[in-house]
Design an enzyme around this catalytic site. Sequence first.
Site, PDB file in Angstrom:
ATOM      1  N   ASN A 104      -0.077  -4.454 -22.433  1.00 25.62           N
ATOM      2  CA  ASN A 104       0.321  -5.494 -23.395  1.00 25.62           C
ATOM      3  C   ASN A 104       1.103  -4.890 -24.562  1.00 25.62           C
ATOM      4  O   ASN A 104       0.808  -3.794 -25.029  1.00 25.62           O
ATOM      5  CB  ASN A 104      -0.874  -6.319 -23.885  1.00 25.62           C
ATOM      6  CG  ASN A 104      -1.995  -5.507 -24.483  1.00 25.62           C
ATOM      7  OD1 ASN A 104      -2.213  -4.359 -24.138  1.00 25.62           O
ATOM      8  ND2 ASN A 104      -2.732  -6.107 -25.411  1.00 25.62           N
ATOM      9  N   GLU A 147       0.090  -8.097 -17.703  1.00 23.86           N
ATOM     10  CA  GLU A 147       0.413  -8.590 -16.353  1.00 23.86           C
ATOM     11  C   GLU A 147       1.889  -8.944 -16.236  1.00 23.86           C
ATOM     12  O   GLU A 147       2.547  -8.630 -15.248  1.00 23.86           O
ATOM     13  CB  GLU A 147      -0.417  -9.834 -16.017  1.00 23.86           C
ATOM     14  CG  GLU A 147      -1.908  -9.598 -15.928  1.00 23.86           C
ATOM     15  CD  GLU A 147      -2.621  -9.811 -17.256  1.00 23.86           C
ATOM     16  OE1 GLU A 147      -2.069  -9.453 -18.318  1.00 23.86           O
ATOM     17  OE2 GLU A 147      -3.745 -10.317 -17.223  1.00 23.86           O
TER      18      GLU A 147
END
Length: 159
Positions: free
Chosen positions: A62, A75
């Site tokens: 992230n 992701e």
Amino acid sequence: MEEKNIIINYTEYNCAEELPQLEKTLLEKAIQATSSSYAPYSKFNVGAAVLMGNGEVVTGSNQENAASPSGLCAERVALFAAHHMYPNEPVKAIAIAAKQNGKITADLTYPCAACIQVMVESQKRSGSPIKIIVGSAGKIQVFGSVDTLLPFSFGNLSQ
Ligand code: THU
């Protein structure tokens, strides 16, 4: 009128040692990827590892921003990088894990809804299911397809 229901099938493991080798390796790579997380605001370091059809693994973490909507989850960092690097390869699996204060979280880190929607698109690109491995310091859950996390998804623009 008819009442309907959905059954979600998934496999739960008590620890990483119980995982099949492929899932174990991918989860380890997701955990390693937390080290490149830039999360000065949440202090929640997420890592993701994406397995492509050609066997390559692309990782992401992230990346936060002072203007919070400008940041991105691990992701999506991993998935977009994977599609950029191997545009013709299917995504086979994605593993997700997070650390807080340098330790793997006790709770499972499920992908957020926006990331699941991106996985829906990745799955649509290849037409084959993406396995999702969700890790924690304890139990691990493995879902066989994105459909299990988002059975009703938007994706009918092309009609
Ligand atoms: N985050 C992820 O990277 N993936 C998830 O699945 C959940 C949340 C990030 C976004 C933000 O940087 C931090 O974790 C706290 O929400």
